[in-house]
Design a protein around this motif. Structure first.
Motif, PDB file in Angstrom:
ATOM      1  N   LEU A  59     -42.416  72.805   3.943  1.00  0.00           N
ATOM      2  CA  LEU A  59     -43.523  73.677   4.319  1.00  0.00           C
ATOM      3  C   LEU A  59     -44.301  73.109   5.499  1.00  0.00           C
ATOM      4  CD1 LEU A  59     -44.844  74.734   0.792  1.00  0.00           C
ATOM      5  CD2 LEU A  59     -43.390  76.049   2.337  1.00  0.00           C
ATOM      6  N   VAL A  63     -43.428  75.781   8.245  1.00  0.00           N
ATOM      7  CA  VAL A  63     -44.289  76.929   7.959  1.00  0.00           C
ATOM      8  C   VAL A  63     -45.687  76.697   8.527  1.00  0.00           C
ATOM      9  CG1 VAL A  63     -45.313  78.335   6.135  1.00  0.00           C
ATOM     10  CG2 VAL A  63     -42.996  77.414   5.852  1.00  0.00           C
ATOM     11  N   GLN A  72     -50.669  77.407  -1.783  1.00  0.00           N
ATOM     12  CA  GLN A  72     -50.300  78.598  -2.544  1.00  0.00           C
ATOM     13  C   GLN A  72     -48.779  78.741  -2.611  1.00  0.00           C
ATOM     14  OE1 GLN A  72     -52.592  82.282  -1.935  1.00  0.00           O
ATOM     15  NE2 GLN A  72     -50.671  83.314  -1.515  1.00  0.00           N
ATOM     16  N   ARG A  73     -48.106  78.545  -1.477  1.00  0.00           N
ATOM     17  CA  ARG A  73     -46.646  78.638  -1.463  1.00  0.00           C
ATOM     18  C   ARG A  73     -46.019  77.508  -2.269  1.00  0.00           C
ATOM     19  NH1 ARG A  73     -42.785  79.980   2.878  1.00  0.00           N
ATOM     20  NH2 ARG A  73     -41.808  80.722   0.978  1.00  0.00           N
ATOM     21  N   LEU A  77     -43.446  77.780  -5.487  1.00  0.00           N
ATOM     22  CA  LEU A  77     -42.074  77.292  -5.358  1.00  0.00           C
ATOM     23  C   LEU A  77     -41.715  76.187  -6.349  1.00  0.00           C
ATOM     24  CD1 LEU A  77     -41.982  77.335  -1.472  1.00  0.00           C
ATOM     25  CD2 LEU A  77     -40.454  78.659  -2.944  1.00  0.00           C
ATOM     26  N   ASP A 145     -35.454  80.997  -1.795  1.00  0.00           N
ATOM     27  CA  ASP A 145     -36.865  81.147  -2.145  1.00  0.00           C
ATOM     28  C   ASP A 145     -37.768  80.659  -1.011  1.00  0.00           C
ATOM     29  OD1 ASP A 145     -36.635  81.789  -5.250  1.00  0.00           O
ATOM     30  OD2 ASP A 145     -35.183  80.250  -4.745  1.00  0.00           O
ATOM     31  N   GLY A 151     -44.872  83.038  -3.035  1.00  0.00           N
ATOM     32  CA  GLY A 151     -46.133  82.433  -2.629  1.00  0.00           C
ATOM     33  C   GLY A 151     -46.749  83.004  -1.373  1.00  0.00           C
ATOM     34  N   ARG A 152     -46.133  84.027  -0.767  1.00  0.00           N
ATOM     35  CA  ARG A 152     -46.675  84.606   0.463  1.00  0.00           C
ATOM     36  C   ARG A 152     -47.637  85.745   0.145  1.00  0.00           C
ATOM     37  NH1 ARG A 152     -43.307  83.384   5.064  1.00  0.00           N
ATOM     38  NH2 ARG A 152     -41.286  82.529   4.442  1.00  0.00           N
ATOM     39  N   LYS A 154     -49.983  86.315  -1.644  1.00  0.00           N
ATOM     40  CA  LYS A 154     -50.298  86.628  -3.035  1.00  0.00           C
ATOM     41  C   LYS A 154     -51.813  86.681  -3.214  1.00  0.00           C
ATOM     42  CE  LYS A 154     -47.529  84.837  -5.940  1.00  0.00           C
ATOM     43  NZ  LYS A 154     -46.752  86.021  -6.320  1.00  0.00           N
TER      44      LYS A 154
END
Length: 223
Positions: A59, A63, A72-73, A77, A145, A151-152, A154
């Motif tokens: 991440l 990301v 959050q992601r 995961l 995943d 986790g996106r 949300k």
């Protein structure tokens, strides 16, 4: 002498695990219902940390977004449900070492057990192969995943609910701690708490907005 069934050894190799110490891998697949001296729990403890670091590594490098968005992601995961999903995807149920009663009771399909054993397998791989190969394996197994919607975007309250469940905590409790101002311009302060973890407060022009903001603050602080 090989202590794992040949088909299990082949399955581990085909999945990408680096099997050197058979006893270690037998331990990773063994449930406490067998009465064995060693089961997967200690390896699960280790694998949970290895998984968290491997996903965090991906991440951080791949990301964008804030710390809160990354958290959050990450929580989505590495949750028990996410790990169990990986376990089902790789066919773990067929290779669990369970006591007779536990197997008859459906333990081979249990989300908690599958999730725990996936973490234990990662712990075993870390001990046998080191972090680099284990991190690469996590990225491979979680590829669908990592590149999906887990986790996106949300809703913060949903993310907090899932985080609490995934970390085996009680559901979050929301409390209205203050309401001020006239009816046409009321201000609400809400406190959200997860037992034995912590609490966060937020203020907004509606109770719903205050709950959402409080959940977001909680995840940023404790998630």
């Amino acid at each position: 002498m090989t202590i794992l069934a040949p088909e299990t050894l082949q399955w581990l190799a085909d999945t990408g695990f680096a099997v050197e110490d058979d006893e270690l891998w037998l331990e990773a697949l063994t449930h406490g219902s067998t009465g064995a001296e060693r089961d997967y729990q200690r390896l699960e403890f280790l694998g949970d940390r290895v998984l968290g670091l491997a996903i965090s590594d991906h991440l951080f490098r791949k990301v964008g977004g804030s710390e809160g968005a990354l958290a959050q992601r990450l929580n989505a995961l590495v949750s028990k449900g996410a790990c169990a999903k990986i376990g089902r995807r790789i066919g773990l149920s067929d290779h669990l070492v369970l006591g007779k009663q536990a197997r008859e009771d459906g333990a081979a399909q249990s989300t908690n057990i599958l999730g725990d054993v996936v973490e234990a397998l990662l712990g075993a791989n870390y001990l046998d192969a080191g972090f680099g190969p284990t991190c690469a394996l996590v990225h491979l197994l979680w590829d669908e995943d990592l590149n999906g919607m887990a986790g996106r975007s949300k809703h913060p309250k949903s993310a907090l609910q899932e985080w609490a469940a995934g970390n085996q905590r009680r559901p979050p409790q929301y409390e209205l701690v203050d309401r001020s101002g006239p009816d046409h311009a009321a201000i609400f302060t809400v406190r959200v708490e997860v037992h034995k973890v912590g609490a966060a407060e937020a203020t907004a022009s509606s109770k719903q907005e205050a709950e959402t903001e409080a959940a977001k603050k909680f995840m940023e602080q404790f998630g």
